[in-house]
Each structure stands twice: as structure tokens, then as C-alpha cells.
Design an enzyme around this catalytic site. Structure first.
Site, PDB file in Angstrom:
ATOM      1  N   THR A 139      60.686 -52.561 -69.137  1.00  0.00           N
ATOM      2  CA  THR A 139      61.594 -52.416 -67.996  1.00  0.00           C
ATOM      3  C   THR A 139      62.134 -51.002 -67.822  1.00  0.00           C
ATOM      4  O   THR A 139      62.306 -50.262 -68.812  1.00  0.00           O
ATOM      5  CB  THR A 139      62.793 -53.371 -68.184  1.00  0.00           C
ATOM      6  OG1 THR A 139      63.860 -52.964 -67.299  1.00  0.00           O
ATOM      7  CG2 THR A 139      63.351 -53.369 -69.598  1.00  0.00           C
ATOM      8  N   GLU A 141      65.084 -50.402 -67.352  1.00  0.00           N
ATOM      9  CA  GLU A 141      66.384 -50.338 -68.052  1.00  0.00           C
ATOM     10  C   GLU A 141      66.256 -49.560 -69.363  1.00  0.00           C
ATOM     11  O   GLU A 141      67.259 -49.110 -69.913  1.00  0.00           O
ATOM     12  CB  GLU A 141      66.898 -51.750 -68.349  1.00  0.00           C
ATOM     13  CG  GLU A 141      67.721 -52.372 -67.245  1.00  0.00           C
ATOM     14  CD  GLU A 141      69.056 -51.668 -66.998  1.00  0.00           C
ATOM     15  OE1 GLU A 141      69.801 -51.425 -67.963  1.00  0.00           O
ATOM     16  OE2 GLU A 141      69.344 -51.354 -65.840  1.00  0.00           O
ATOM     17  N   TYR A 164      70.528 -55.370 -73.616  1.00  0.00           N
ATOM     18  CA  TYR A 164      69.245 -55.746 -72.998  1.00  0.00           C
ATOM     19  C   TYR A 164      68.250 -54.590 -73.093  1.00  0.00           C
ATOM     20  O   TYR A 164      67.114 -54.759 -73.550  1.00  0.00           O
ATOM     21  CB  TYR A 164      69.484 -56.126 -71.528  1.00  0.00           C
ATOM     22  CG  TYR A 164      68.214 -56.303 -70.727  1.00  0.00           C
ATOM     23  CD1 TYR A 164      67.502 -57.500 -70.752  1.00  0.00           C
ATOM     24  CD2 TYR A 164      67.704 -55.264 -69.934  1.00  0.00           C
ATOM     25  CE1 TYR A 164      66.322 -57.660 -70.023  1.00  0.00           C
ATOM     26  CE2 TYR A 164      66.538 -55.409 -69.204  1.00  0.00           C
ATOM     27  CZ  TYR A 164      65.857 -56.605 -69.250  1.00  0.00           C
ATOM     28  OH  TYR A 164      64.689 -56.750 -68.522  1.00  0.00           O
ATOM     29  N   LYS A 168      64.762 -54.304 -75.315  1.00  0.00           N
ATOM     30  CA  LYS A 168      63.471 -54.066 -74.638  1.00  0.00           C
ATOM     31  C   LYS A 168      62.785 -52.808 -75.179  1.00  0.00           C
ATOM     32  O   LYS A 168      61.555 -52.740 -75.220  1.00  0.00           O
ATOM     33  CB  LYS A 168      63.687 -53.977 -73.124  1.00  0.00           C
ATOM     34  CG  LYS A 168      63.940 -55.340 -72.454  1.00  0.00           C
ATOM     35  CD  LYS A 168      62.660 -56.148 -72.316  1.00  0.00           C
ATOM     36  CE  LYS A 168      62.865 -57.400 -71.487  1.00  0.00           C
ATOM     37  NZ  LYS A 168      61.621 -58.163 -71.279  1.00  0.00           N
TER      38      LYS A 168
HETATM   39  P1  NAP Z   1      63.886 -64.404 -64.909  1.00  0.00           P
HETATM   40  O1  NAP Z   1      63.680 -64.916 -63.523  1.00  0.00           O
HETATM   41  O2  NAP Z   1      65.256 -64.290 -65.442  1.00  0.00           O
HETATM   42  O3  NAP Z   1      63.007 -65.313 -65.879  1.00  0.00           O
HETATM   43  C1  NAP Z   1      63.149 -65.231 -67.272  1.00  0.00           C
HETATM   44  C2  NAP Z   1      62.282 -66.294 -67.902  1.00  0.00           C
HETATM   45  O4  NAP Z   1      62.441 -66.232 -69.333  1.00  0.00           O
HETATM   46  C3  NAP Z   1      62.649 -67.732 -67.489  1.00  0.00           C
HETATM   47  O5  NAP Z   1      61.481 -68.492 -67.384  1.00  0.00           O
HETATM   48  C4  NAP Z   1      63.471 -68.196 -68.665  1.00  0.00           C
HETATM   49  O6  NAP Z   1      63.516 -69.604 -68.813  1.00  0.00           O
HETATM   50  C5  NAP Z   1      62.703 -67.551 -69.802  1.00  0.00           C
HETATM   51  N1  NAP Z   1      63.464 -67.508 -71.040  1.00  0.00           N
HETATM   52  C6  NAP Z   1      64.745 -67.116 -71.224  1.00  0.00           C
HETATM   53  N2  NAP Z   1      65.099 -67.262 -72.501  1.00  0.00           N
HETATM   54  C7  NAP Z   1      64.034 -67.770 -73.150  1.00  0.00           C
HETATM   55  C8  NAP Z   1      63.777 -68.174 -74.480  1.00  0.00           C
HETATM   56  N3  NAP Z   1      64.715 -68.092 -75.426  1.00  0.00           N
HETATM   57  N4  NAP Z   1      62.554 -68.657 -74.793  1.00  0.00           N
HETATM   58  C9  NAP Z   1      61.598 -68.761 -73.859  1.00  0.00           C
HETATM   59  N5  NAP Z   1      61.772 -68.412 -72.558  1.00  0.00           N
HETATM   60  C10 NAP Z   1      62.982 -67.925 -72.219  1.00  0.00           C
HETATM   61  O7  NAP Z   1      63.216 -62.965 -65.068  1.00  0.00           O
HETATM   62  P2  NAP Z   1      62.090 -62.256 -64.171  1.00  0.00           P
HETATM   63  O8  NAP Z   1      62.771 -61.483 -63.108  1.00  0.00           O
HETATM   64  O9  NAP Z   1      61.048 -63.241 -63.826  1.00  0.00           O
HETATM   65  O10 NAP Z   1      61.530 -61.178 -65.206  1.00  0.00           O
HETATM   66  C11 NAP Z   1      60.409 -61.473 -66.036  1.00  0.00           C
HETATM   67  C12 NAP Z   1      60.377 -60.510 -67.200  1.00  0.00           C
HETATM   68  O11 NAP Z   1      60.282 -59.165 -66.722  1.00  0.00           O
HETATM   69  C13 NAP Z   1      61.620 -60.517 -68.101  1.00  0.00           C
HETATM   70  O12 NAP Z   1      61.189 -60.251 -69.416  1.00  0.00           O
HETATM   71  C14 NAP Z   1      62.453 -59.354 -67.596  1.00  0.00           C
HETATM   72  O13 NAP Z   1      63.281 -58.861 -68.619  1.00  0.00           O
HETATM   73  C15 NAP Z   1      61.360 -58.380 -67.205  1.00  0.00           C
HETATM   74  N6  NAP Z   1      61.662 -57.451 -66.116  1.00  0.00           N
HETATM   75  C16 NAP Z   1      62.133 -57.913 -64.938  1.00  0.00           C
HETATM   76  C17 NAP Z   1      62.354 -57.025 -63.905  1.00  0.00           C
HETATM   77  C18 NAP Z   1      62.856 -57.490 -62.549  1.00  0.00           C
HETATM   78  O14 NAP Z   1      63.353 -56.643 -61.791  1.00  0.00           O
HETATM   79  N7  NAP Z   1      62.713 -58.761 -62.208  1.00  0.00           N
HETATM   80  C19 NAP Z   1      62.102 -55.657 -64.088  1.00  0.00           C
HETATM   81  C20 NAP Z   1      61.601 -55.237 -65.328  1.00  0.00           C
HETATM   82  C21 NAP Z   1      61.369 -56.144 -66.331  1.00  0.00           C
HETATM   83  P3  NAP Z   1      64.620 -70.518 -68.040  1.00  0.00           P
HETATM   84  O15 NAP Z   1      64.039 -70.744 -66.660  1.00  0.00           O
HETATM   85  O16 NAP Z   1      64.694 -71.722 -68.862  1.00  0.00           O
HETATM   86  O17 NAP Z   1      65.895 -69.710 -67.978  1.00  0.00           O
HETATM   87  N1  GDD Z   2      74.092 -58.717 -61.086  1.00  0.00           N
HETATM   88  C1  GDD Z   2      75.025 -58.045 -60.401  1.00  0.00           C
HETATM   89  N2  GDD Z   2      76.086 -58.729 -59.885  1.00  0.00           N
HETATM   90  N3  GDD Z   2      74.907 -56.704 -60.260  1.00  0.00           N
HETATM   91  C2  GDD Z   2      75.845 -56.060 -59.533  1.00  0.00           C
HETATM   92  C3  GDD Z   2      76.930 -56.717 -58.968  1.00  0.00           C
HETATM   93  C4  GDD Z   2      77.065 -58.118 -59.150  1.00  0.00           C
HETATM   94  O1  GDD Z   2      77.993 -58.766 -58.689  1.00  0.00           O
HETATM   95  N4  GDD Z   2      77.681 -55.796 -58.302  1.00  0.00           N
HETATM   96  C5  GDD Z   2      77.069 -54.619 -58.450  1.00  0.00           C
HETATM   97  N5  GDD Z   2      75.975 -54.758 -59.210  1.00  0.00           N
HETATM   98  C6  GDD Z   2      75.081 -53.672 -59.615  1.00  0.00           C
HETATM   99  C7  GDD Z   2      74.837 -53.603 -61.118  1.00  0.00           C
HETATM  100  O2  GDD Z   2      75.924 -52.972 -61.775  1.00  0.00           O
HETATM  101  C8  GDD Z   2      73.542 -52.782 -61.144  1.00  0.00           C
HETATM  102  O3  GDD Z   2      73.855 -51.414 -61.075  1.00  0.00           O
HETATM  103  C9  GDD Z   2      72.819 -53.189 -59.856  1.00  0.00           C
HETATM  104  O4  GDD Z   2      73.801 -53.872 -59.061  1.00  0.00           O
HETATM  105  C10 GDD Z   2      71.636 -54.112 -60.093  1.00  0.00           C
HETATM  106  O5  GDD Z   2      72.065 -55.188 -60.911  1.00  0.00           O
HETATM  107  P1  GDD Z   2      71.099 -56.460 -61.177  1.00  0.00           P
HETATM  108  O6  GDD Z   2      70.620 -57.009 -59.899  1.00  0.00           O
HETATM  109  O7  GDD Z   2      71.817 -57.357 -62.111  1.00  0.00           O
HETATM  110  O8  GDD Z   2      69.811 -55.794 -61.851  1.00  0.00           O
HETATM  111  P2  GDD Z   2      69.688 -54.780 -63.065  1.00  0.00           P
HETATM  112  O9  GDD Z   2      69.180 -53.490 -62.498  1.00  0.00           O
HETATM  113  O10 GDD Z   2      70.894 -54.730 -63.891  1.00  0.00           O
HETATM  114  O11 GDD Z   2      68.558 -55.470 -63.945  1.00  0.00           O
HETATM  115  C11 GDD Z   2      67.388 -56.012 -63.337  1.00  0.00           C
HETATM  116  O12 GDD Z   2      66.394 -55.020 -63.260  1.00  0.00           O
HETATM  117  C12 GDD Z   2      65.930 -54.542 -64.529  1.00  0.00           C
HETATM  118  C13 GDD Z   2      64.883 -53.454 -64.228  1.00  0.00           C
HETATM  119  O13 GDD Z   2      65.516 -52.231 -64.020  1.00  0.00           O
HETATM  120  C14 GDD Z   2      66.947 -57.208 -64.181  1.00  0.00           C
HETATM  121  O14 GDD Z   2      65.916 -57.879 -63.504  1.00  0.00           O
HETATM  122  C15 GDD Z   2      66.420 -56.761 -65.535  1.00  0.00           C
HETATM  123  O15 GDD Z   2      65.849 -57.888 -66.200  1.00  0.00           O
HETATM  124  C16 GDD Z   2      65.336 -55.700 -65.298  1.00  0.00           C
HETATM  125  O16 GDD Z   2      64.819 -55.248 -66.517  1.00  0.00           O
END
Ligand code: NAP
Ligand code: GDD
Length: 347
Positions: A139, A141, A164, A168
Site C-alpha cells: 500500500t 500508506e 497499519y 504493511k
Molecule cells: P476491505 O474491503 O477492507 O477488505 C478486507 C478483507 O480482509 C475482507 O474480506 C476482510 O474480511 C478480510 N479480513 C480482515 N481481517 C481478516 C482476518 N483476520 N483473516 C482473514 N481475512 C480478514 O479492503 P480492500 O479495500 O478490499 O483492500 C484489499 C487489500 O488491499 C487489503 O490488504 C488492503 O490493506 C490493501 N490495500 C487497499 C487499498 C485501497 O485503497 N482499497 C490500497 C492499498 C492496499 P471481512 O469481510 O470478514 O471483514
Molecule cells: N476514514 C475516514 N473517515 N477518513 C477521513 C475522515 C473520516 O471521517 N475524515 C477525513 N478523513 C481523511 C483521512 O484522515 C485520510 O487522510 C483520508 O481521509 C482518507 O482516509 P481513508 O478513506 O480512511 O483511507 P486511507 O488513505 O487512510 O487508507 C486507505 O487507503 C490506503 C492506501 O493509501 C485504505 O484503503 C488502506 O487500506 C489503504 O492501504
């Protein structure tokens, strides 16, 4: 260069019930894969995205198999992986909420770091029987915040700013180590934020699109947020899972940044979302310290040149289009909710 025959391959996904699990499973089923997903047990059903996918792809549903498991249960995970004998493993499972990781640092470490290590160990053992390729969901992050280090590429140093992000980084390093020490085909996808109508409801984009639509329909009065000045490089999840798959089809394993190269503030997202319903976000939005993080990543903006050149990957969906897709979806949900309430009130 692609080097695979995708028909009749078997893939195993952790995190299949999440946003990316939905889009990646859809892509793999469309490409003829047998897909096995690890699902953790919860008191309420957590399979709504996968159930929706089964409805959308009824003809392929017999190629989708779910198994109970958990990333914190390494032995069970290895048993499952050896039983399924996958050609490709996508480790998408994670405690993926950055703010929540400050409340649950040990748990986040166990799932996101030790869990990834369990997947790698399982692949190392499986490799004695057959070739296997692994995708690790890394990620942006991990870059965290070093002033002046934007845009971020594969060469940018890591400086994580949350439990987090730290977990990662550890998983990233384990992945590189397994590639070098055990000659495993393992790739880190360093994905920047990616969103969709299937995004979890507590991430900021979905929180905004749901709130704007519900406020428009009179179902909600206000939206409470944290830091609206933070900037993110937001892409569409459907585009990003294509990059995950491409990484595992190459001749050599490698690590890739996946991003759009554009950054926007949370406030810009708010403006576009509320304006599209003829609303002024300032009239409805409050800030609450509970949504701020002890340390914030102020700006993320990715440089995906390597992915463009080596994978031939580039994002297809613009920022404006992404916001529109999410708003349309959530407006439909809000309208249905309102009709439901009106019907329930009828004598
Ligand atoms: P998500 O919607 O939060 O999905 C996370 C998944 O992980 C869900 O299926 C969840 O299951 C499962 N999980 C959580 N804890 C677990 C455990 N202890 N054992 C097995 N499975 C578990 O996340 P996503 O947005 O699809 O992201 C997928 C991956 O990419 C994650 O690793 C995230 O950190 C990474 N990532 C995401 C982004 C982004 O912007 N979306 C960017 C960079 C990296 P439940 O449904 O039961 O909660
Ligand atoms: N969640 C959330 N809720 N974020 C908020 C809020 C709120 O009410 N208000 C402001 N934010 C700001 C957070 O402080 C952050 O700067 C930005 O919105 C994005 O927050 P999130 O949507 O929670 O995403 P993230 O960037 O922290 O993390 C996501 O992206 C990562 C990749 O850069 C997640 O999907 C991570 O799993 C992923 O790795």
C-alpha cells in the site's frame, strides 16, 4: 510480456469478502479460473459482495468456492492452501482501516504482517509440490509522509505513519525476502487508494457519497468527518485488480506502484459530491477530533511509470467518473431506502 494460459487455473484469495475481493473474483471468473476464497467467521454474514457476484455471474458460480479461515490462524491457512493447490494466491485480507489500526495495533500487526508471513510460508511449502505465484497487497500508506517525497515511486523510501502502515512495510519486506531467499514468485502491488460502489462505508469517499445521497433524500442531516485537507491519489478498484492479475502473469516477479498520478483533497471530493446534488457541503459537514489520526499522511500521489512500461497497465477511470459512479450507486440506495420508509408508513 504475458506468459500464461489462464484457462482452468486455480486462484486462492484471502480477503475475498472485501472490495478488492469482489472485483478480483469477478475478473478471475471471467477469465475461466476456479476461485477459492478464505472467509472468516463473524456473528453477522459478511458475504454481501460475493452473494451479489454470484447473482451477477450465475453461470460461473460453480467455479467459486468459499472456505472458513483466518489470517491469524497460520496452521489452518496452510492446510487450506495445500488442499486447494492454487496456481496463484492473492493475499488481500487485512485489517485495512488506518484510523482503526491506532486502536488495535497488535491485532493489525497479527493480521497484516504475521498473516502475510503465514501465506508466504504456505506458498514456500506448496512450492515443493508445484509452482505457485503470490500477490501481496501492499500500500501507499507505507510511504507515509516525508516532506517533498511526492510523487512516490518504487524507489521512494518508506516512512509509515500508522500501525497499519508499519505492519504493511513488514509484510512487504517478508515478501521481498521470500523472493530472494526461497526463489518464490511473489509480487508486491503498492496500490494507492482505490474506491468503488463496493468500498467499505467507513472509508472517506464512500462515507461522503452515501451521506450526500442520503442528505439529498432527507434521510440524514449531517456528515461528521476528520481532516478534510488530506490529499489522496484515488483510482477505481475495477481498474486496479487488473494490475494485480498482470503482475502474476509476468516472466519475472517484481514490485509495482499502481496509481493514477493525480491527487485531490478530501474537501475537493466533498465539493464535487455535494454540488452534484445542488447542495453546499459546508452547510452539512462537521469536523470531530475522533476522526483525526494521531499521525496523518498529508499527501499521496503515485508515479506508476514502471507499471505502464512493464505491465502495459494504466487507469481507465478518471477521478470525476469515479465520483459519479459512486454517487449514482449511492443515490439509488438512498432512493430505495426512502421508498421503503414511505411504504412502511402507509396504512
Ligand atoms: P476491505 O474491503 O477492507 O477488505 C478486507 C478483507 O480482509 C475482507 O474480506 C476482510 O474480511 C478480510 N479480513 C480482515 N481481517 C481478516 C482476518 N483476520 N483473516 C482473514 N481475512 C480478514 O479492503 P480492500 O479495500 O478490499 O483492500 C484489499 C487489500 O488491499 C487489503 O490488504 C488492503 O490493506 C490493501 N490495500 C487497499 C487499498 C485501497 O485503497 N482499497 C490500497 C492499498 C492496499 P471481512 O469481510 O470478514 O471483514
Ligand atoms: N476514514 C475516514 N473517515 N477518513 C477521513 C475522515 C473520516 O471521517 N475524515 C477525513 N478523513 C481523511 C483521512 O484522515 C485520510 O487522510 C483520508 O481521509 C482518507 O482516509 P481513508 O478513506 O480512511 O483511507 P486511507 O488513505 O487512510 O487508507 C486507505 O487507503 C490506503 C492506501 O493509501 C485504505 O484503503 C488502506 O487500506 C489503504 O492501504
Amino acid at each position: 510480456m504475458l506468459c500464461s494460459n489462464t484457462s482452468s487455473k486455480t486462484a486462492l484469495l484471502t480477503g475475498i469478502t472485501g472490495q478488492d475481493g469482489y472485483y478480483l473474483t469477478r475478473l478471475l471468473l471471467q477469465r475461466g479460473y476456479n476461485v477459492h476464497g478464505i472467509v472468516r467467521r463473524s456473528s453477522a454474514m459478511n458475504r454481501h459482495r460475493i452473494d451479489h457476484l454470484r447473482e451477477q455471474m450465475q453461470a460461473a458460480a460453480n467455479r467459486l468456492h468459499l472456505h472458513y479461515g483466518d489470517l491469524t490462524d497460520g496452521i489452518g491457512l496452510m492446510e487450506k492452501i495445500l488442499e486447494v493447490q492454487p496456481d496463484e494466491i492473492y493475499n488481500l485480507g487485512a485489517q485495512s482501516h488506518v484510523r482503526v489500526s491506532f486502536d488495535t495495533p497488535h491485532y493489525t500487526e497479527q493480521v497484516n504482517s504475521a498473516g502475510a508471513l503465514s501465506v508466504l510460508e504456505s506458498a514456500r511449502v506448496l512450492q515443493k509440490q508445484k509452482p505457485v505465484r503470490v500477490y501481496q497487497a501492499s500500500t501507499s500508506e507505507m510511504f507515509g509522509g516525508i516532506p517533498g517525497s511526492s510523487p512516490q515511486s518504487e524507489l521512494t523510501p518508506f516512512h509509515p505513519q500508522s500501525p497499519y502502515g508499519c505492519a504493511k512495510v513488514a509484510a512487504f519486506q517478508h515478501t521481498v525476502n521470500y523472493r530472494e531467499a526461497h526463489d518464490l514468485f511473489v509480487c508486491n502491488g503498492i496500490l494507492f487508494n482505490h474506491e468503488s460502489p463496493y468500498r467499505g462505508e467507513t472509508f472517506v469517499t464512500r462515507k461522503i457519497t452515501l451521506a450526500a445521497a442520503r442528505i439529498k433524500e432527507g434521510l440524514q442531516d449531517e456528515l461528521v468527518l476528520g481532516n478534510v485537507d488530506a490529499k489522496r491519489d484515488w483510482g477505481f478498484a475495477g481498474d486496479y485488480v487488473e494490475a494485480m492479475w498482470l503482475m502474476l502473469q509476468q516472466e519475472q516477479p517484481d514490485d509495482f506502484v499502481i496509481a493514477t498520478g493525480e491527487t485531490h483533497s478530501v474537501q475537493e471530493f466533498l465539493e464535487i459530491a455535494f454540488n452534484s446534488f445542488g447542495l453546499d457541503w459546508r452547510e452539512y459537514t462537521q469536523q470531530n477530533p475522533k476522526h483525526f489520526r494521531p499521525a496523518e499522511v498529508e499527501i499521496l500521489c503515485g508515479d506508476a511509470t514502471k507499471a505502464r512500461e512493464k505491465l502495459g497497465w494504466e487507469p481507465k477511470t478518471s477521478f470525476e467518473e469515479l465520483v459519479r459512479i459512486m454517487l449514482e450507486h449511492d443515490h439509488e440506495l438512498a432512493k430505495r431506502e426512502k421508498w421503503g420508509e414511505e411504504l412502511a408508513e402507509r396504512p
